[in-house]
Design an enzyme around this catalytic site. Structure first.
Site, PDB file in Angstrom:
ATOM      1  N   CYS A 132       0.842  -1.194   0.000  1.00 33.20           N
ATOM      2  CA  CYS A 132       0.000   0.000   0.000  1.00 33.20           C
ATOM      3  C   CYS A 132       0.882   1.251   0.000  1.00 33.20           C
ATOM      4  CB  CYS A 132      -0.908  -0.012   1.228  1.00 33.20           C
ATOM      5  SG  CYS A 132      -1.872   1.500   1.431  1.00 33.20           S
ATOM      6  N   CYS A 140      -0.024   4.330   0.450  1.00 33.78           N
ATOM      7  CA  CYS A 140      -0.659   5.438   1.166  1.00 33.78           C
ATOM      8  C   CYS A 140      -0.414   5.414   2.669  1.00 33.78           C
ATOM      9  CB  CYS A 140      -2.157   5.417   0.892  1.00 33.78           C
ATOM     10  SG  CYS A 140      -2.524   5.511  -0.876  1.00 33.78           S
ATOM     11  N   CYS A 199      -1.547  -4.993  -1.426  1.00 33.26           N
ATOM     12  CA  CYS A 199      -2.841  -4.780  -2.069  1.00 33.26           C
ATOM     13  C   CYS A 199      -3.349  -6.071  -2.721  1.00 33.26           C
ATOM     14  CB  CYS A 199      -2.690  -3.681  -3.114  1.00 33.26           C
ATOM     15  SG  CYS A 199      -4.253  -3.093  -3.783  1.00 33.26           S
ATOM     16  N   CYS A 243      -5.160  -5.104   0.704  1.00 37.25           N
ATOM     17  CA  CYS A 243      -4.761  -5.293   2.104  1.00 37.25           C
ATOM     18  C   CYS A 243      -5.851  -6.029   2.892  1.00 37.25           C
ATOM     19  CB  CYS A 243      -4.461  -3.939   2.743  1.00 37.25           C
ATOM     20  SG  CYS A 243      -5.896  -2.851   2.856  1.00 37.25           S
ATOM     21  N   CYS A 268     -10.655   0.643   1.945  1.00 36.93           N
ATOM     22  CA  CYS A 268      -9.431   0.954   1.221  1.00 36.93           C
ATOM     23  C   CYS A 268      -8.954   2.341   1.632  1.00 36.93           C
ATOM     24  CB  CYS A 268      -9.668   0.898  -0.286  1.00 36.93           C
ATOM     25  SG  CYS A 268      -8.177   1.250  -1.259  1.00 36.93           S
TER      26      CYS A 268
END
Length: 146
Positions: free
Chosen positions: A85, A87, A104, A106, A115
């Site tokens: 991920c 982010c 991903c 996750c 998400c």
């Protein structure tokens, strides 16, 4: 001490403390990381489209969000060998990638359709668009100015 920095190949002004008395000619050059490979971007684009269809989720109404997340996943696929991920902050990305929890899709996405990146959004989410597809051209165009 002077620090010379470049961002995407553009040199930024040197940074030097006002009280610097060092007369060294050494400079630290910081370069932006390379773009992810086209192959990884395409693999992650196809994965994202398939997973959105399979999970009944949709891409963000702002395709720029989708494009940036896909490129982040592709970058992690290239550098870590797994689509970690992009982010989240990690103290040790390689360790996180090997554990798999934040790869991903996750665990929160698989278990609860949550998400964090806003790549896969449920229809009732205010930011959900109506599309489950994005072209490679949209990704390149949207992220070319970043």
């Amino acid at each position: 001490m002077s620090i010379q920095v470049s961002f995407h190949g553009v040199a930024l002004p040197s940074l030097a403390p006002a009280s610097s008395s060092l007369h060294s000619s050494r400079r630290l050059l910081v370069r932006a990381k390379a773009e992810p490979s086209d192959k990884s971007v395409e693999v992650m684009r196809k994965f994202s489209e398939q997973y959105a269809r399979r999970s009944g989720t949709y891409f963000c109404v702002d395709k720029g969000v989708t494009a940036v997340v896909i490129k982040g996943l592709a970058d992690h696929r290239d550098t870590l060998g797994a689509p970690l991920c992009p982010c989240r902050h990690y103290d040790d990305k390689a360790a996180e990638a090997s554990q798999g929890f934040w790869n991903c899709p996750c665990v929160p996405m698989r278990e609860r359709k949550e998400c964090h990146c806003m790549l896969f959004l449920t229809p009732e989410n205010d930011f959900a668009g109506t599309e489950q597809a994005i072209s490679i051209e949209e990704i390149k165009e949207t992220t070319s100015k970043i």
